[in-house]
Enzyme design. Structure first.
Site: not given
Ligand code: DGJ
Length: 619
Positions: A367, A437
């Protein structure tokens, strides 16, 4: 590859005769500088790649303020520019506009390829659509600031320039040194946008991605993020595992919150050791619990960022990007590590290998939850200040290279606060990425449609979330969520232990159906049929290479009181073949499905509905 480009991601060949490279060398006698323009043409793909290398033969440093990867002049004609702008949770929305006189510019200044503008542009004849017409695509294989400029001159010619963004870029090229630009992959199609996309899909899957998983069926995963956020312990994870394994789900991914003393997003990035208060048995225990259930185990990292409340920050406050004697901007309560410095990269490498060498881990979600601000290295001087952003991404690539080489058995997935770094540079290291997301299936129709313009379906991960949706609060059926997620690399983003019995049965059926057809979805030929950017009905389909199988997905966004019947025309089938629609046992000619089409049945009066039909050739 055909020529050394040091540590930048790039296309490659697997045989000498697959492609040829022409290098055009230009010399500036006054400055003592040589520019090498490399053009690689593939034998069996309508692809030309282009990059540039500048060599300083003089005895003095030369300051580079801009070095594009490509420039191309297109003859006089009206042209449409197709780009992929977006935002957080609304990534890669397809946009098309007629080019006007003057300069049109698409760019990212975020220190990432960004949610806001993908490093891609297509130039299409105005009559080009998904199925016919000419289009030229240009894709920068790079994950940092980029710039595309389209200049339509007084006689109507268009100049396309693409490369690293000149914004905040200033590279001091020492005497004797060279600077290599990232590569652009250009694709030409005479069969419309689908033709262009199919070429990109094959190229990125076969000749950009390098992972051993690049042709493997991707595991169906369940991720605990939206199920628990930071609030989990071993018992909670066990309950998810107990519920998920009997549904046929193949991998469990432990997301953010397992390290340091992280219980919210205020601490511990940079401290990559397990939080024993939360997980007393450590990661080895969670890995074992997962493997005992017959599932693979995946783990989340955010290697490039750091919390002020971390041991790493307390030991090395100077390892953060920032301008001397000025404040630094927090975003999601994080600072950005100065990956332009090899010591910093080495430290994170060592911390990560200390985990990965000990615990059996099958997958990593990488990430990056913020963009770069105050892009200055405290270990640099003003003469080299403008190098920080590019050096930062070279440091990121270096870490990715070292980890993917050392752990070839690990499947890596890219992620950046959703889909903020969904680009071909990342695909060189990681064959799949999290596009957004936003798990709402209606929003995902647009996100996945836009993403598919360039990126292969195997790379586009898509998870069934809860209803009402976490971000938007819209309610949708399990069928709708499943159909959209099964149009990519399927996963689940929910607490399996909380599912009703009916939903568990639905998930079990989805997982079984997807396993039966995932090769077709992940590696078949993908056709966009009806666009969510243009109509209330959306359709796409997958066809096997031998045209003996096809999977059709149709969606109706809003129902109507007196709905009109809708006909969807299919594509890519064998016109001579008879196909059986397996759920209804109806038979259709391939020509019939493509020319007359097929009713999207039943006529919908409710909102947010999906139909999935599998066709098999009769012979
Ligand atoms: C952003 C990601 O897109 C999510 O899926 C998740 O992993 C969060 N960060 C966690 O902080």
């Amino acid at each position: 590859m055909l020529m050394s480009k040091r540590s930048l991601p790039q296309t490659y060949v697997e045989g000498e005769d697959e492609a040829q490279t022409l290098i055009v060398t230009l010399r500036d006698a006054t400055l003592g500088v040589t520019l090498e323009l490399a053009y690689t043409i593939y034998r069996d793909r309508p692809v030309i790649t282009r990059s540039a290398r500048l060599i300083n033969h003089s005895e003095q440093a030369v300051d580079l303020e801009k070095v594009a990867s490509m420039q191309m002049d297109l003859p006089t004609q009206p042209l449409d520019a197709i780009s992929l702008p977006g935002s957080y949770a609304r990534e890669r929305q397809l946009s098309r506009e007629r080019l006007h006189r003057g300069v049109t510019q698409f760019e990212s200044r975020r220190g990432a390829s960004s949610h806001h503008m993908n490093p891609f542009v297509a130039l299409a004849d105005p009559n080009t659509n998904e199925f016919q017409g000419n289009v030229l695509g240009a894709l920068l294989i790079y994950s940092d600031n980029h710039q595309v400029s389209l200049e339509r001159d007084p006689i109507g010619q268009t100049r396309l320039t693409m490369g690293i963004n000149e914004y905040n870029f200033d590279w001091r090229l020492a005497a004797g040194d060279s600077f290599q630009t990232p590569e652009v992959a250009m694709v030409y199609s005479t069969t419309g946008l689908n033709g262009m996309s199919q070429t990109y899909h094959d190229l990125l899957r076969d000749r950009v991605a390098r992972s051993r998983y690049k042709h493997d069926l991707r595991p169906i995963l369940i991720n605990n993020w939206e199920a628990t956020y930071f609030d989990f312990d071993a018992d909670k994870i066990q309950s998810i595992l107990d519920a998920a394994a009997p549904l046929g789900i193949e991998m469990f991914v432990l997301d953010d919150g397992w390290f340091g003393h992280r219980n919210d997003d205020n601490s511990s990035l940079g401290d990559w050791f397990v939080n024993r208060n939360k997980l007393p048995g450590g990661l080895a225990d969670i890995s074992k619990r997962t493997h005992d259930k017959g599932m693979r185990f995946g783990l989340w990292f955010e290697p490039e960022n750091i919390s002020a409340d971390s041991d790493l920050y307390r030991a090395h406050p100077d390892w953060v990007l920032g301008v001397p004697d000025r404040g630094r901007t927090l975003s999601r309560n994080e600072y950005v590590l100065d990956f332009s410095q090899p010591d910093v990269v080495d430290n994170i490498f060592e911390q990560m290998t200390a985990v990965l060498d000990k615990v059996p881990i099958d997958y990593i979600k990488w990430d990056m939850n913020r963009n770069l601000t105050e892009v200055y290295s405290l270990h640099s001087d003003s003469a080299h200040e403008g190098e920080t952003s590019h050096r930062f991404i070279l440091g990121v690539y270096d870490l990715m290279e070292r980890l993917t080489k050392r752990y070839p058995q690990i499947l890596f997935e890219g992620c950046s606060g959703g889909g903020g770094r969904f680009d071909a540079g990342l695909m060189y290291y990681m064959p799949q990425s999290w596009p957004s997301d936003n798990n709402d299936p209606i929003e995902r129709l647009k996100i996945q449609y836009g993403t598919s313009l360039v990126y292969p379906i195997s790379a586009i991960t898509a998870h069934v979330g809860t209803s009402p949706d976490e971000l938007l609060g819209w309610s949708t059926s399990m069928k709708m969520r499943g159909a959209v997620a099964m149009s990519g690399t399927l996963g689940y983003e929910l607490d399996a232990a909380q599912l009703s019995d009916a939903d568990k049965q639905a998930v079990k059926r989805q997982v079984a159906f997807y396993k039966q057809h995932r090769e077709l979805v992940q590696y078949g030929t993908f056709y966009r049929l009806e666009s969510p950017f243009e109509s209330n009905t959306v359709a796409w389909m997958f066809v096997s290479p031998d045209q003996k199988e096809a999977l059709l997905f149709t969606f109706v966004i809003l129902g109507a009181v007196q709905p009109e019947p809708h006909i969807t025309k299919l594509a890519g089938l064998d016109p001579q073949q008879t196909y059986v629609e397996t759920d209804t046992n109806k038979m259709y000619g391939g020509d019939e499905l493509m020319q007359l089409g097929r009713y999207t049945t039943p006529v919908q009066t409710s909102d947010f509905t999906a139909q999935v039909h599998y066709f098999k050739a009769k012979d």
